[in-house]
Design a protein around this motif. Structure first.
Motif, PDB file in Angstrom:
ATOM      1  N   GLN A1185       0.835  -1.207   0.000  1.00  0.00           N
ATOM      2  CA  GLN A1185       0.000   0.000   0.000  1.00  0.00           C
ATOM      3  C   GLN A1185       0.864   1.250   0.000  1.00  0.00           C
ATOM      4  O   GLN A1185       0.568   2.233  -0.677  1.00  0.00           O
ATOM      5  N   TRP A1186       1.961   1.235   0.751  1.00  0.00           N
ATOM      6  CA  TRP A1186       2.848   2.405   0.821  1.00  0.00           C
ATOM      7  C   TRP A1186       3.462   2.702  -0.534  1.00  0.00           C
ATOM      8  O   TRP A1186       3.528   3.846  -0.977  1.00  0.00           O
ATOM      9  N   MET A1187       3.925   1.673  -1.221  1.00  0.00           N
ATOM     10  CA  MET A1187       4.547   1.873  -2.519  1.00  0.00           C
ATOM     11  C   MET A1187       3.534   2.330  -3.558  1.00  0.00           C
ATOM     12  O   MET A1187       3.810   3.201  -4.394  1.00  0.00           O
ATOM     13  N   LEU A1188       2.324   1.744  -3.508  1.00  0.00           N
ATOM     14  CA  LEU A1188       1.293   2.166  -4.456  1.00  0.00           C
ATOM     15  C   LEU A1188       0.899   3.619  -4.232  1.00  0.00           C
ATOM     16  O   LEU A1188       0.592   4.349  -5.176  1.00  0.00           O
ATOM     17  N   SER A1189       0.895   4.055  -2.980  1.00  0.00           N
ATOM     18  CA  SER A1189       0.564   5.465  -2.708  1.00  0.00           C
ATOM     19  C   SER A1189       1.628   6.391  -3.278  1.00  0.00           C
ATOM     20  O   SER A1189       1.320   7.493  -3.747  1.00  0.00           O
ATOM     21  N   VAL A1190       2.894   5.961  -3.258  1.00  0.00           N
ATOM     22  CA  VAL A1190       3.959   6.763  -3.873  1.00  0.00           C
ATOM     23  C   VAL A1190       3.707   6.906  -5.357  1.00  0.00           C
ATOM     24  O   VAL A1190       3.803   8.003  -5.938  1.00  0.00           O
ATOM     25  N   LEU A1191       3.356   5.789  -6.008  1.00  0.00           N
ATOM     26  CA  LEU A1191       3.111   5.851  -7.449  1.00  0.00           C
ATOM     27  C   LEU A1191       1.879   6.677  -7.768  1.00  0.00           C
ATOM     28  O   LEU A1191       1.861   7.470  -8.721  1.00  0.00           O
ATOM     29  N   GLU A1192       0.830   6.504  -6.998  1.00  0.00           N
ATOM     30  CA  GLU A1192      -0.421   7.213  -7.288  1.00  0.00           C
ATOM     31  C   GLU A1192      -0.245   8.717  -7.165  1.00  0.00           C
ATOM     32  O   GLU A1192      -0.843   9.488  -7.915  1.00  0.00           O
ATOM     33  N   GLU A1193       0.585   9.196  -6.240  1.00  0.00           N
ATOM     34  CA  GLU A1193       0.771  10.629  -6.020  1.00  0.00           C
ATOM     35  C   GLU A1193       1.793  11.241  -6.955  1.00  0.00           C
ATOM     36  O   GLU A1193       1.852  12.472  -7.077  1.00  0.00           O
ATOM     37  N   SER A1194       2.602  10.411  -7.608  1.00  0.00           N
ATOM     38  CA  SER A1194       3.748  10.980  -8.321  1.00  0.00           C
ATOM     39  C   SER A1194       3.729  10.785  -9.830  1.00  0.00           C
ATOM     40  O   SER A1194       4.363  11.551 -10.550  1.00  0.00           O
ATOM     41  N   VAL A1195       3.057   9.752 -10.341  1.00  0.00           N
ATOM     42  CA  VAL A1195       3.137   9.485 -11.774  1.00  0.00           C
ATOM     43  C   VAL A1195       2.246  10.462 -12.520  1.00  0.00           C
ATOM     44  O   VAL A1195       1.084  10.179 -12.803  1.00  0.00           O
ATOM     45  N   MET A1196       2.789  11.659 -12.796  1.00  0.00           N
ATOM     46  CA  MET A1196       2.038  12.665 -13.533  1.00  0.00           C
ATOM     47  C   MET A1196       2.900  13.389 -14.559  1.00  0.00           C
ATOM     48  O   MET A1196       2.388  14.223 -15.291  1.00  0.00           O
ATOM     49  N   ASP A1197       4.202  13.090 -14.619  1.00  0.00           N
ATOM     50  CA  ASP A1197       5.059  13.697 -15.624  1.00  0.00           C
ATOM     51  C   ASP A1197       5.667  12.607 -16.491  1.00  0.00           C
ATOM     52  O   ASP A1197       5.640  11.416 -16.185  1.00  0.00           O
ATOM     53  N   LYS A1198       6.231  13.018 -17.615  1.00  0.00           N
ATOM     54  CA  LYS A1198       6.750  12.052 -18.594  1.00  0.00           C
ATOM     55  C   LYS A1198       7.907  11.245 -18.030  1.00  0.00           C
ATOM     56  O   LYS A1198       8.049  10.051 -18.314  1.00  0.00           O
ATOM     57  N   LEU A1199       8.745  11.860 -17.218  1.00  0.00           N
ATOM     58  CA  LEU A1199       9.847  11.118 -16.625  1.00  0.00           C
ATOM     59  C   LEU A1199       9.344   9.936 -15.810  1.00  0.00           C
ATOM     60  O   LEU A1199       9.881   8.830 -15.879  1.00  0.00           O
ATOM     61  N   SER A1200       8.316  10.181 -15.063  1.00  0.00           N
ATOM     62  CA  SER A1200       7.767   9.107 -14.242  1.00  0.00           C
ATOM     63  C   SER A1200       7.101   8.055 -15.098  1.00  0.00           C
ATOM     64  O   SER A1200       7.194   6.849 -14.806  1.00  0.00           O
ATOM     65  N   PHE A1201       6.381   8.482 -16.160  1.00  0.00           N
ATOM     66  CA  PHE A1201       5.756   7.514 -17.056  1.00  0.00           C
ATOM     67  C   PHE A1201       6.811   6.590 -17.684  1.00  0.00           C
ATOM     68  O   PHE A1201       6.678   5.363 -17.679  1.00  0.00           O
TER      69      PHE A1201
END
Length: 1566
Positions: A1185-1201
């Motif tokens: 759950q902790w790791m998924l919350s990191v992804l959910e809050e952060s994957v919004m820019d092309k670098l992250s994609f």
């Protein structure tokens, strides 16, 4: 020794003993006691039988000297005295008793003195002496042996002897003395008032200290002793006539005063103290059956001098105050007469009555009891102290008829007292939350108590007519006496007394004035205490004004007190009790006439010389007008009309007041006429403004008559205390008095043009009214209309004041576009200056004005050669910043009440433009205001304020921005008060304390990646929302402000709380800034992190080493300066830094294990993703759950994609979500992951379908809809969220049919569509769902062009205002849906086929139900109703399943009937077409319910529709027979049968009625 020598020796002994004790003189008494312990030598001298009286007196005197010394200074020889007493009593008791019967008074006194000395030896001696006393007549007679010459007598010695028992005896002896009937009582009853002062003082002081204040003497003993007779004897001392023997008193008069004071204090203590006295506390106030204070009752009844003696009166009042239980019985048994009559004795009795009840507590003791009683019982207890039993209706009526002013005043004063006391009790009972005196203390019982109280008062109070008649009688008599005195008429016989009463020399008698003022006060009290008596009265109270004010103003000889009281009465009573206006037909042709009562009131207002009276009169004038109901929404305007009267010169006042009265009479007689005029001109102004603005704005749809009814009904109480709505203010921007005044003015000027005073008054008021308008157009149009009407008459020109005002208000009228001075035409400097000044004065908080002013600044001041006549920029800046509304506008934040963020933003923009035009206006003194207004957020106003602060910083380098908002204001206040010597810079703790943790966390989660630290030239200065879902800018801090702030407080010389820096998310914001797209932003963040690292090395707190190590790993992983980190990494680092402060949590150990296993952070991979996601630890769910919350809050820019795709994160998530072991929370996180991704998404569609089928959950449904929506647009090539609807155009990329089929399968896998509505949790989800529904229709070839891009763009804009604002646009989308066959879902296996018919039916049912509910809850709009009805006609008539589901839902049937009723009420031609369609739908639904259609006709004429409305209304809710329709057609056909003539008109209706009757008869027969 010989008898002679013995006598001589005793004489020497006595003579010497009288001088003792004395220094230097041998103490013979002490010496004798030392050599003779029992004094036997002297005692034995009593044994002889031949002693003479002289010898016995000498022996008694010698023994007395010895005993007095042993009882005082020789108390160590007290045993000697006790022995002597015992020896005397045992041997010579008979001698003592016989001595008391001697005829020699001196011998008797000496014997009594010896006995007193014997008693003084102590309690035992006193008891022994008392035991030998024989109370006989001879002993009792000693109290009467008085020496009239003033010498020492037997009575004095006897009193001292009797009191010696009280002073020296113990409690038992004192009790026996009190119980002895013939001892102390005889002393008190044998001429106490003739005793000398010393004896009186001794008796009273001894009784007070030894009896009254003796705790050993109980109340019963005191009552037995202090009987009513005894108290009466003591009270006789008020008339003391004894001998003055005190050295402190010089005369008999002083002696009397002293004795009266002594006896008064004694009786007050004895009779009024419940602790020491003889009075009992009766909590029932005499309403119980107990006997009560009978002794006190008998005593006070006997106080017959209460009306003559002030001290006796005070005693009586005090006793009755402390023992109110005896009040009713006292007035039954008292000898005072309270029957009204012309006698001084009656006035004295009434004065006593008033003193008695005024002394009682204002609020009854019964209301403060702790014992619970019933309401009737409580009322009876309250009335004991608030309503004298002698005060009856007969009492007041007789008192009113008394011929003297004094008698009438006494009666009215008692009446006023009763009312005031009742008012206090009622107020207390209603305001006190809980009354312990009631068994059930609730608001209802309190109201019941007050109601019973009023009913009880109504039985004894005189009616209002009686009180008014007294006033009229006084006024009439006053007038007659004035005429008598002035010589107008001769004196009549028998009126001499009245003349004396009512005054002389032409002046009013003060007593008469006070009586009339008291009558007015009583009427006020009637309104507050017994208002029903006022409401029952038919008297016109305006008659009371006559004699106080006349056409000439206030009467000069009327005292101010009467003016004050009449004003208070008018303010207190309802306005309906005064005939303020003569409600009669006003002749418009007559300009002058008799004034109304209100005219007198206006005269009183302007002629009053007292400021207080004028204020009260002003309040009354406004109250009368407001209570009329016509001016309920124009209170401020009324104040202007009234206040301007005070500025008139005396010669102008009469004419203006007469004019205003006439105008008010017009309004009061016909209010609806003028209200309709106001409403009509308001409608015209709205239409004109809409026309000139080029917008398709409809005028206000509130008809004037409707609003008028709302305002006028019930005297305007319906709107009292409520906030006026915008609709009312638009419909009535000013009061009905304005057109009435202008109409009256025109009539006046047609007869006479010399009315400058009236015109000046009108113009002055209307100018202020104009300045108070929200929009001045309505008032200006009204003024223009009446001015044109006046000019159209035979008047050549307007009066000078009206002409000047006309030129002024004409500037406020909207001009035609080709005439305006603002468009590309040249603007005169004078016009510009007027525009600026007037705008800033009256429209300072108008956003549109401020925006236009800023826009025009560039045009007006853009040219270097701008006119010098224009206002200088410095002056303009000064006008803006020194305005009274500058601080309230700037310092109002959005979450505050009455704040206007749009106005604040426009004002800041204006200041920014002015500062750029002229930097010299920047002054450091203005910085505190700007900082106080600044919120440090991404709100547009705050962003502009930051730019403005930077401009100030450029000019003044000392402008440091450490504190902001309210804290900055308070800080600078303290700085100003303390001065530079005591002032200190804010600490880092103060700065960090301002940061709200929630807002900081939101800033981390929704960091503005596109925000530039320093905007470049030509670049957009204001940052807007970056992506859908971003929270409001007020929820985010501005990193452009925070990073420089952090850099300042992290200077090397500063002291910083590093733990606070981390816990308040300051470190997290700085780290996330490393993902910014702006190089300078990342550079600033790197600088802040470097400074923080240096401070962190020297800090001490738990977690410091872990954070240092974390920063080391990050620094080691960055290979290039100002390298841009992905948002995944910065979010991970921010979360880890926060986790280091929470060592008690599980993730603390997990993260530390990972960090200790590496020396640098690999920026090409997601840190520890697979280990946490596939964890097999006991807390594996928490780690995942902790790791998924990191992804959910952060994957919004092309670098992250790219990072996620490179590491196959999505495939891992897809595989796990497809597993039946995957929990729902992971599925939601998976679906909520970045929607704008580039990897192959068909598997996502299949996975989404699987998730929906396996987990039918509302949250999942909403998430899937949002995901499909994003995938559709992103994969069509639209990556810019600002143009998210362009994918609907035909020119863009299209999907292949297999991909489209996958989308449809994912949509259809949601099973029943109505569940979507139940689980919709956001406006955006709703928009996306309907858009995808349109996609499905396009694929299946169903009218794709109907859902236009403009619909969706409007819907998206409206969605920002909430779901309520989306309803009309959503309905326009919904009404494009039509039932169709649903494609089978590929997810179904084993040959199963979905129930498409059922799905379509439930879908249509849900859409229709929502549409009907929306239409019924909103206002009737023809266009939307027509479109919706056409859609209902298509859907319901073509699908039987939908129709059947609708008629089975009672709520849907009710909404359909409401819509049908609204449509029937409309009288527009287009509504008739809508009604035809809706009638068809209703008939179809009736047939579905099994009800046959009796009107089989294809021609839907208006008459047919009316008949059908009767039929539908009756049978819609289950009626068996349409009785109303049947009756109607029977009446029509019956009339045709009676008439022999062939009908010319209405034949079709007649034939229709016949057909209906035939059909109904056949239907009823079957």
């Amino acid at each position: 020794e010989s008898a002679v020598s013995v006598i001589a020796g005793l004489e020497i002994f006595v003579r010497t003993g009288k001088k003792l004790p004395c220094a230097g003189l041998y103490d013979v008494v002490e010496g004798y006691i030392k050599i003779s312990a029992e004094c036997c030598e002297i005692v034995e001298l009593l044994e002889g039988e031949s002693q003479s009286v002289t010898e016995l007196m000498l022996i008694f005197r010698s023994l007395e000297l010895i005993l007095l010394r042993t009882a005082s200074d020789l108390s160590h020889f007290s045993m000697v005295g006790t022995t002597v007493v015992k020896k005397i009593l045992s041997t010579h008791a008979k001698l003592l008793q016989s001595s008391l019967c001697s005829v020699n008074h001196q011998f008797v006194r000496q014997c009594l003195s010896l006995l007193s000395a014997m008693v003084s030896q102590g309690a035992n001696s006193a008891r022994e002496v008392f035991s030998i006393l024989v109370f006989s007549k001879s002993l009792n007679s000693l109290a009467r042996q008085r020496d009239r010459t003033g010498r020492l007598d037997v009575r004095m010695a006897y009193v001292q002897f009797a009191l010696s028992f009280l002073m020296c005896g113990d409690s038992s002896i004192v009790g026996k003395i009190l119980d002895a009937k013939d001892f102390l009582c005889d002393i008190l009853s044998t001429g106490l008032k003739e005793d000398r002062i010393s004896i009186v003082s001794l008796i009273l002081s001894t009784l007070q200290t030894k009896v009254v204040h003796n705790p050993a003497i109980n109340k019963s003993q005191k009552l037995r002793f202090f009987s009513a007779a005894t108290l009466a004897q003591i009270a006789s001392l008020y008339k003391w006539n004894g001998i003055v023997d005190s050295s402190t008193v010089d005369s008999q008069g002083e002696g009397k005063l002293l004795v009266r004071e002594l006896v008064h204090n004694f009786l007050l203590d004895l009779c009024c103290s419940h602790k020491h006295g003889i009075g009992f506390h009766d909590p029932s106030l005499g309403t119980a059956t107990r006997a009560g204070n009978l002794v006190l009752l008998q005593f006070v009844v006997g106080l017959k001098q209460a009306t003559e003696d002030e001290l006796v009166c005070e005693l009586l009042v005090s006793i009755l105050k402390c023992s109110p239980d005896i009040l009713p019985r006292y007035f039954k048994e008292t000898h005072f007469s309270f029957t009204p009559r012309v006698a001084g004795a009656w006035l004295d009795s009434v004065a006593l009555l008033k003193k008695i009840y005024e002394a009682q507590s204002e609020v009854s003791q019964a209301l403060q009891l702790q014992e619970a009683v019933t309401v009737p019982r409580l009322l009876s207890m309250v009335l004991i102290t608030s309503l004298p039993p002698v005060c009856t209706k007969s009492f007041f009526n007789q008192g009113f008829k008394l011929p003297s002013v004094a008698g009438q005043h006494a009666t009215v004063s008692i009446l006023a007292f009763i009312l005031r006391r009742a008012e206090k009790n009622m107020e207390y009972s209603l305001k006190t939350p809980v009354l312990n005196c009631l068994d059930t203390s609730t608001p209802t019982t309190m109201e019941e108590f007050v109601q019973l109280y009023r009913e009880s008062l109504s039985k004894i109070l005189p009616d209002v007519t009686s009180i008014v008649s007294v006033w009229q009688s006084l006024s009439k008599t006053e007038k007659e006496e004035s005429e008598v005195i002035s010589g107008a008429t001769g004196l009549k016989a028998g009126k001499e007394d009245k003349v004396e009463d009512y005054g002389n020399n032409g002046k009013q008698n003060p007593k008469l004035v006070l009586l009339k003022a008291l009558l007015l006060q009583v009427l006020c009290l009637y309104q507050r205490v017994v208002p029903h008596l006022i409401s029952q009265s038919k008297f016109d109270f305006s008659k009371l004004l006559k004699g106080i004010v006349s056409e000439k103003g206030l009467e000069r000889n009327v005292p101010p007190v009467l003016q004050f009281e009449i004003l208070k009465l008018a303010l207190e009573l309802p306005a309906s009790k005064f005939s303020w206006f003569r409600l009669q037909e006003v002749n418009p042709e007559v300009a002058r006439g008799e004034g109304s009562v209100f005219h007198l009131l206006l005269k009183m207002f302007i002629s009053s010389s007292s400021i207080h009276l004028r204020t009260l009169t002003r309040m009354l004038v406004l109250k009368v007008l407001r209570d009329s109901g016509v001016f309920e929404h124009s209170s401020r305007e009324l104040e202007l009309w009234v206040d301007h009267l005070q500025s008139l010169e005396p010669p102008q006042q009469d004419r203006v007041i007469q004019f205003l009265d006439q105008a008010l009479m017009r309004v009061m007689c016909n209010p609806y006429i003028y209200l309709d005029k106001v409403a009509a001109v308001a409608q015209e102004a709205l239409g004109l403004q809409a026309e000139l603005s080029g917008r398709d704005r409809e005028p206000c749809d509130l008809p004037g008559s409707h609003i008028t009814d709302t305002v006028i009904q019930d005297g305007g109480d319906g709107l009292e205390g409520s906030v006026l709505s915008d609709d009312v203010l638009q419909t009535f921007p000013f009061s009905a008095l304005v057109p009435a005044v202008l109409e009256t003015r025109n009539k006046l000027l047609q007869n006479s043009t010399e009315e400058n005073s009236v015109c000046e008054y009108i113009c002055a008021v209307l100018c202020d009214v104009l300045h108070c308008q929200r929009s001045p157009v309505s008032l200006c149009l009204t003024l223009q209309q009446y001015d044109k009407e006046l000019l159209s008459a035979e008047i050549s020109t307007l009066p000078h004041p009206s002409m000047s005002f006309c030129l002024y208000y004409s500037k406020w009228l909207p001009q035609q576009p080709q005439e305006t001075w603002i468009s590309p035409e040249n603007v005169r400097a004078l016009d510009w200056n007027v525009f600026v000044k007037c705008g800033l004065k009256y429209r300072y908080q108008d956003r549109e004005f401020l925006t236009v002013l800023e826009m025009l600044l560039e045009k007006m001041y853009g040219d270097v050669n701008a006119s010098k006549e224009l206002l200088a920029v410095e002056t303009l800046h000064m006008m803006v910043t020194s305005h009274s509304l500058f601080l309230p506008t700037m310092l109002a934040f959005q979450n505050e009440e009455n704040s206007s963020p749009e106005c604040k933003e426009a004002l800041v923009s204006l200041l920014l433009t002015l500062v750029k035009k002229c930097p010299q206006v920047c002054n450091s003194s203005q910085v505190p205001v700007l900082l106080g207004a600044y919120g440090a957020t991404l709100d547009p106003a705050d962003q502009k304020l930051l730019l403005l602060l930077r401009e100030y910083e450029t000019i003044n380098s000392q402008a440091e921005c450490l504190l902001w908002g309210p804290e900055a204001v308070e800080f600078h206040k303290a700085r100003k008060q303390l001065g530079p010597s005591l002032w200190q810079q804010p600490s880092s703790e103060q700065v960090l304390a301002q940061l709200a943790p929630d807002r900081m966390l939101n800033t981390v989660t929704h960091f503005p990646l596109h925000r530039c630290l320093i905007p470049q030239e030509g670049e957009e200065l204001i940052c807007t929302q970056e992506r859908e879902g971003t929270q409001h800018q007020l929820c985010l801090y501005d990193p452009c402000f925070l990073l420089p702030l952090f850099s300042f407080i992290l200077r090397p010389e500063s002291v910083v709380d590093c733990q606070k820096f981390v816990s308040c998310h300051a470190l997290a914001v700085t780290v996330v800034a490393l993902s910014s797209r702006d190089l300078k932003m990342r550079s600033a963040a790197s600088h802040v992190l470097t400074s923080f690292y240096e401070h962190l090395e020297g800090a001490r707190f738990r977690g410091k080493k872990q954070i240092l190590y974390l920063m080391d790993t990050v620094r080691n992983g960055i290979q290039k300066q100002n390298f841009r980190l992905s948002l995944v990494h910065t979010t991970y680092i921010a979360k880890v830094a926060q986790q280091m402060l929470r060592p008690e949590e599980h993730m603390y150990l997990v993260i530390n294990r990972f960090l200790l296993g590496t020396q640098y952070m690999d920026l090409g991979r997601i840190p520890d993703f697979f280990k946490l996601f596939y964890s097999f630890d006991f807390e594996h769910k928490l780690e995942r759950q902790w790791m998924l919350s990191v992804l959910e809050e952060s994957v919004m820019d092309k670098l992250s994609f790219d990072l996620c795709e490179k590491q196959n994160v999505y495939h891992a998530l897809l595989g796990f979500c497809s597993s039946p072991l995957c929990e729902q929370s992971v599925q939601v996180h998976y679906i909520c992951l970045p929607e704008k991704t580039t990897f192959q998404f068909r598997s996502v569609l299949h996975s989404s379908s699987h998730v929906i089928v396996s987990q039918n959950n509302g949250r999942l449904v909403s998430a899937v809809i949002a995901l499909l929506y994003s995938l559709w647009f992103f994969n069509l090539g639209q990556k810019d969220p600002a143009v998210q609807y362009r994918a609907a155009d035909d020119s863009v990329k299209c999907f292949t049919f297999p991909v489209i089929n996958d989308f449809l399968c994912a949509l259809l896998s949601m099973n029943v569509m109505y569940q979507v509505f139940a689980f919709i949790n956001g406006k955006n989800v709703l928009i996306k769902f309907f858009f995808l529904e349109s996609v499905k229709e396009r694929v299946q070839g169903k009218a794709s062009a109907k859902l236009s891009q403009s619909h969706l763009q409007d819907l998206d804009k409206a969605a920002d205002g909430g779901l309520e604002a989306c309803r009309p646009l959503l309905m326009s989308i919904l009404t494009h849906w039509e039932p169709q066959t649903v494609l089978p879902s590929p997810s179904l296996c084993n040959g199963e086929v979905s129930d498409s018919s059922s799905l379509v039916g439930r879908t249509g049912y849900t859409l229709i139900k929502w549409t009907l509910k929306t239409l019924c809850e909103g206002s009737y709009e023809e266009s939307s109703i027509c479109a919706a009805v056409e859609w209902l006609h298509r859907v319901i008539l073509s699908h039987k399943t939908i129709a059947q589901s609708l008629v089975s839902d009672e709520a849907v049937k009710v909404d359909l009937l409401r819509l049908y009723h609204q449509t029937c009420q409309c009288r527009v031609q287009s509504s008739l077409d809508t009604l035809q369609l809706l009638t068809t739908v209703m008939l179809h639904l009736l047939e579905v319910q099994g009800v046959p259609n009796v009107l089989q006709t294809s021609k839907m004429e208006e008459a047919v529709l009316k008949l059908l409305s009767l039929y539908i209304h009756e049978l819609w809710n289950g009626g068996k027979v349409p009785q109303l329709l049947l009756t109607h057609v029977q009446l029509v056909t019956r009339d045709e049968k009676k008439s022999k003539k062939k009908p010319k008109a209405g034949a079709s209706v007649l034939h229709l009625c016949k057909d209906v009757l035939s059909a109904l008869n056949s239907l009823l027969s079957t």
